[in-house]
Design a protein around this motif. Structure first.
Motif, PDB file in Angstrom:
ATOM      1  N   ARG A  19       0.957  -1.321   0.047  1.00 54.88           N
ATOM      2  CA  ARG A  19      -0.020   0.031  -0.177  1.00 54.88           C
ATOM      3  C   ARG A  19       0.852   1.238   0.025  1.00 54.88           C
ATOM      4  NH1 ARG A  19      -2.608  -0.979   4.259  1.00 54.88           N
ATOM      5  NH2 ARG A  19      -1.365   0.101   5.727  1.00 54.88           N
ATOM      6  N   ASN A  20       2.026   1.332   0.725  1.00 54.41           N
ATOM      7  CA  ASN A  20       2.672   2.348   0.946  1.00 54.41           C
ATOM      8  C   ASN A  20       3.518   2.561  -0.402  1.00 54.41           C
ATOM      9  OD1 ASN A  20       1.860   2.993   3.480  1.00 54.41           O
ATOM     10  ND2 ASN A  20       3.563   2.340   4.729  1.00 54.41           N
ATOM     11  N   LEU A  21       4.042   1.512  -0.772  1.00 49.03           N
ATOM     12  CA  LEU A  21       4.875   1.869  -2.101  1.00 49.03           C
ATOM     13  C   LEU A  21       4.163   2.156  -3.212  1.00 49.03           C
ATOM     14  CD1 LEU A  21       7.731   1.210  -2.999  1.00 49.03           C
ATOM     15  CD2 LEU A  21       6.967  -1.370  -3.503  1.00 49.03           C
ATOM     16  N   HIS A  26       2.090   6.964  -6.631  1.00 52.43           N
ATOM     17  CA  HIS A  26       1.121   7.816  -6.968  1.00 52.43           C
ATOM     18  C   HIS A  26       0.206   6.892  -7.708  1.00 52.43           C
ATOM     19  CE1 HIS A  26       2.802  11.462  -5.235  1.00 52.43           C
ATOM     20  NE2 HIS A  26       3.975  11.212  -6.221  1.00 52.43           N
ATOM     21  N   LEU A  27       0.006   5.642  -7.417  1.00 51.34           N
ATOM     22  CA  LEU A  27      -0.886   4.713  -8.193  1.00 51.34           C
ATOM     23  C   LEU A  27      -2.017   4.183  -7.603  1.00 51.34           C
ATOM     24  CD1 LEU A  27       1.912   2.049  -9.180  1.00 51.34           C
ATOM     25  CD2 LEU A  27       1.110   3.989 -10.726  1.00 51.34           C
ATOM     26  N   THR A  28      -3.162   4.301  -7.935  1.00 51.15           N
ATOM     27  CA  THR A  28      -4.166   3.711  -7.576  1.00 51.15           C
ATOM     28  C   THR A  28      -4.266   2.360  -7.687  1.00 51.15           C
ATOM     29  OG1 THR A  28      -5.483   3.800  -9.688  1.00 51.15           O
ATOM     30  CG2 THR A  28      -5.609   5.574  -8.407  1.00 51.15           C
ATOM     31  N   ILE A  68       4.039  -8.486  -8.492  1.00 47.68           N
ATOM     32  CA  ILE A  68       3.821  -7.202  -7.824  1.00 47.68           C
ATOM     33  C   ILE A  68       5.229  -6.684  -7.675  1.00 47.68           C
ATOM     34  CG2 ILE A  68       3.350  -6.072  -5.680  1.00 47.68           C
ATOM     35  CD1 ILE A  68       0.852  -8.060  -5.436  1.00 47.68           C
ATOM     36  N   ALA A  69       6.151  -7.577  -7.144  1.00 51.45           N
ATOM     37  CA  ALA A  69       7.407  -7.220  -7.015  1.00 51.45           C
ATOM     38  C   ALA A  69       8.396  -6.607  -8.393  1.00 51.45           C
ATOM     39  CB  ALA A  69       8.341  -8.525  -6.472  1.00 51.45           C
ATOM     40  N   ALA A  70       7.796  -7.528  -9.217  1.00 48.10           N
ATOM     41  CA  ALA A  70       8.405  -7.004 -10.736  1.00 48.10           C
ATOM     42  C   ALA A  70       7.976  -5.502 -11.039  1.00 48.10           C
ATOM     43  CB  ALA A  70       7.817  -8.038 -11.786  1.00 48.10           C
ATOM     44  N   VAL A  71       6.554  -5.175 -10.841  1.00 45.30           N
ATOM     45  CA  VAL A  71       6.124  -3.749 -10.898  1.00 45.30           C
ATOM     46  C   VAL A  71       6.979  -2.766 -10.457  1.00 45.30           C
ATOM     47  CG1 VAL A  71       4.359  -2.212 -10.714  1.00 45.30           C
ATOM     48  CG2 VAL A  71       3.688  -4.650 -11.677  1.00 45.30           C
ATOM     49  N   PHE A  72       7.430  -3.070  -8.973  1.00 45.41           N
ATOM     50  CA  PHE A  72       8.051  -1.806  -8.205  1.00 45.41           C
ATOM     51  C   PHE A  72       9.546  -2.189  -8.316  1.00 45.41           C
ATOM     52  CE2 PHE A  72       3.850  -2.068  -5.985  1.00 45.41           C
ATOM     53  CZ  PHE A  72       3.524  -0.820  -6.402  1.00 45.41           C
ATOM     54  N   ALA A  88       9.458   1.690   4.719  1.00 42.59           N
ATOM     55  CA  ALA A  88       8.637   0.914   3.982  1.00 42.59           C
ATOM     56  C   ALA A  88       7.115   0.731   4.511  1.00 42.59           C
ATOM     57  CB  ALA A  88       9.137  -0.438   3.383  1.00 42.59           C
ATOM     58  N   ILE A  89       7.109   0.811   5.989  1.00 41.41           N
ATOM     59  CA  ILE A  89       5.846   0.489   6.753  1.00 41.41           C
ATOM     60  C   ILE A  89       5.362   1.532   7.495  1.00 41.41           C
ATOM     61  CG2 ILE A  89       6.803  -2.018   6.961  1.00 41.41           C
ATOM     62  CD1 ILE A  89       7.345  -1.270   9.964  1.00 41.41           C
TER      63      ILE A  89
END
Length: 511
Positions: A19-21, A26-28, A68-72, A88-89
């Motif tokens: 969520r924080n990432l 700035h992604l929905t 998800i890890a690949a996206v970020f 991160a948290i």
């Protein structure tokens, strides 16, 4: 690749990290889901499933987490408990509000059922009253929203028609139109010993008695600015809460800890829903009172014409407190703070829309207070009028430049206290293309090597003067002409050389 059982055991921070990432990029959730589909449509989470992952309701499969890890562009292990990384948290709130937030993880320990049991126990063990906790919640909410409550502004504008100023008779007419009756009573100041063992006085200024009577202390006839505030608060209770002001007793003095007003209700040693409800209604009515006496657009225009001078309160027939608190609301610049301090170091009201740390512990006495905050220096000085100060303070181990204007006043009970309104200059410096971090670091070093205060270096003075002109705040210019001072949130982290608290003993009187 981690198997699903391993993920379950190490996924307590996973939802919070995602969520924080996502928010920091700035992604929905729709954006993130679409990005995942482009990486691997078979393993990509839907928006609803992604929502459950972020709320800790579901644990993604190893394949889904890999997408998800690949996206970020993160390693898979980064999302697991073994790499908790505070950044991160921790919820990212920008420059909003006071203390830093924390991740409510593992989420099952922060469920409503568990919190309902744990919070009262925590308050009981720490000696925090239900009312104090209620005001802490309200202050955090107020700071998070940086004093923006448009529904309360609109309600006040509908009643006051945006008139500025409002005279006593105007307020009486409004009260009469709402079916309220006014009665005068005799109440004299009483001496009390507060929780710090300090002898002081307080006085009940007004209270409401259902169904429609406002009782006003006769002393208010000699304190017109306070009379206007009390009437405005009771009108607020009438308009916002259908005359539900049974527990709305207004006082002057330092007997009670309050969030943003001088509304007093009985102090309970236990927490119950009524504490929260009544404290919130009192806050709303106090905010309404400020908006009624200083409607947003006309008051902002007045402040612009007068360079945000505190003395505009005199022309409006309102207290300096109301005027300074409204500055933090109506200014287009959002990075404000406000303190109301009583000797020896009691903060009765606090607002920190710029995240400035509290200067004196958590509204309590500490063994190593910093005496160099303007709000506390002025308490002990026989100064008349206002005083501007440029201060340098480490926040999250980085120096920030603040400017504030303070004024010593006397409440209706005869107690001296100091009001202080200030801003964080770093965002304004950066907005003008300057390097706030390096300027603050240079000014900090100049102060530290000169026993804690120094005349403003010419180059920095020029930069700050430019900011003062753009913000149109006159007292920044006056602060620049005075010495800049190093301050700290606690003496244990005093940045002065030598420290005010070297060898565990205060040296403030020497510096």
């Amino acid at each position: 690749m981690k198997n699903n059982q391993s993920l379950i055991r190490k996924s307590h921070f996973l939802g919070t990290k995602i969520r924080n990432l996502r928010k920091r990029n700035h992604l929905t959730m729709e954006d993130l889901s679409a990005r995942c589909v482009r990486v691997d449509p078979e393993s990509a989470p839907s928006v609803s499933y992604l929502s459950m992952i972020e709320r800790g309701k579901r644990v993604p499969s190893a394949g889904m987490l890999a997408v998800i890890a690949a996206v970020f562009q993160k390693e898979l292990d980064w999302f697991l408990d073994d790499v908790p990384e505070d950044d991160a948290i921790t919820p990212n709130k920008g420059r909003r509000g006071g203390i830093s937030g924390m991740a409510l993880e593992p989420s099952f320990l922060f469920s409503n059922d568990i919190l309902q049991i744990a919070i009262p126990e925590m308050l009981s063990q720490t000696g925090t009253t239900g009312r104090e906790f209620a005001h802490l919640l309200i202050r955090a909410h107020q700071e998070h929203h940086q004093n923006h409550f448009p529904d309360l502004e609109r309600a006040a504008e509908e009643v006051g028609k945006k008139r500025l100023p409002l005279a006593i008779n105007d307020l009486k007419d409004i009260a009469k139109s709402l079916g309220l009756k006014l009665k005068w009573i005799d109440r004299t100041p009483q001496e009390v010993v507060d929780e710090m063992g300090v002898s002081t006085t307080h006085v009940v200024t007004s209270f409401f008695e259902p169904p429609s009577t406002i009782y006003l202390n006769k002393m208010l006839k000699s304190f017109v600015t306070r009379l206007k505030y009390d009437l405005a608060v009771h009108i607020g209770h009438c308009v916002l809460h259908n005359k539900d002001g049974l527990k709305c007793v207004l006082t002057a003095g330092r007997r009670h800890t309050a969030a943003d007003d001088e509304i007093s209700t009985p102090v309970s040693s236990t927490l119950n829903a009524q504490d929260i409800l009544h404290a919130w209604r009192d806050f709303e009515s106090s905010f309404f009172a400020g908006a009624l006496l200083c409607p947003k657009v006309p008051f902002r225009q007045l402040l612009d014409r007068h360079g945000y001078e505190i003395k505009v309160n005199e022309a409006l027939g309102i207290s300096a407190s109301v005027a300074m608190r409204r500055m933090t609301v109506v200014s287009p610049y959002p990075h404000w703070h406000y303190f109301d301090a009583y000797a020896p170091g009691k903060l009765k009201a606090v607002y920190r829309g710029n995240g400035i740390p509290l200067p004196w512990g958590n509204m309590r006495v500490v063994e190593d207070p910093c005496q160099h905050w303007a709000v506390f220096r002025m308490i002990n000085e026989p100064k008349v009028g206002t005083s501007a100060q440029i201060s340098i303070l480490d926040v999250a181990e980085k120096p920030r430049i603040y400017c504030c204007e303070s004024i010593k006043v006397e409440d209706m009970a005869g107690n001296n206290h100091v009001l202080c309104a200030g801003i964080d200059l770093n965002p304004a410096i950066d907005a003008q293309g300057g390097d706030a971090a390096s300027i603050a670091a240079e000014l900090k070093q100049s102060c530290a090597s000169n026993s804690g205060s120094v005349e403003m270096p010419t180059s920095i003075k020029k930069d700050l003067m430019s900011v003062a002109k753009i913000l149109n705040i006159n007292w920044i210019e006056r602060g620049i002409q005075n010495e800049a001072r190093l301050i700290c949130s606690r003496g244990a982290v005093c940045p002065r050389q030598p420290s005010c608290y070297r060898a565990g003993k205060s040296q403030c009187s020497e510096s």
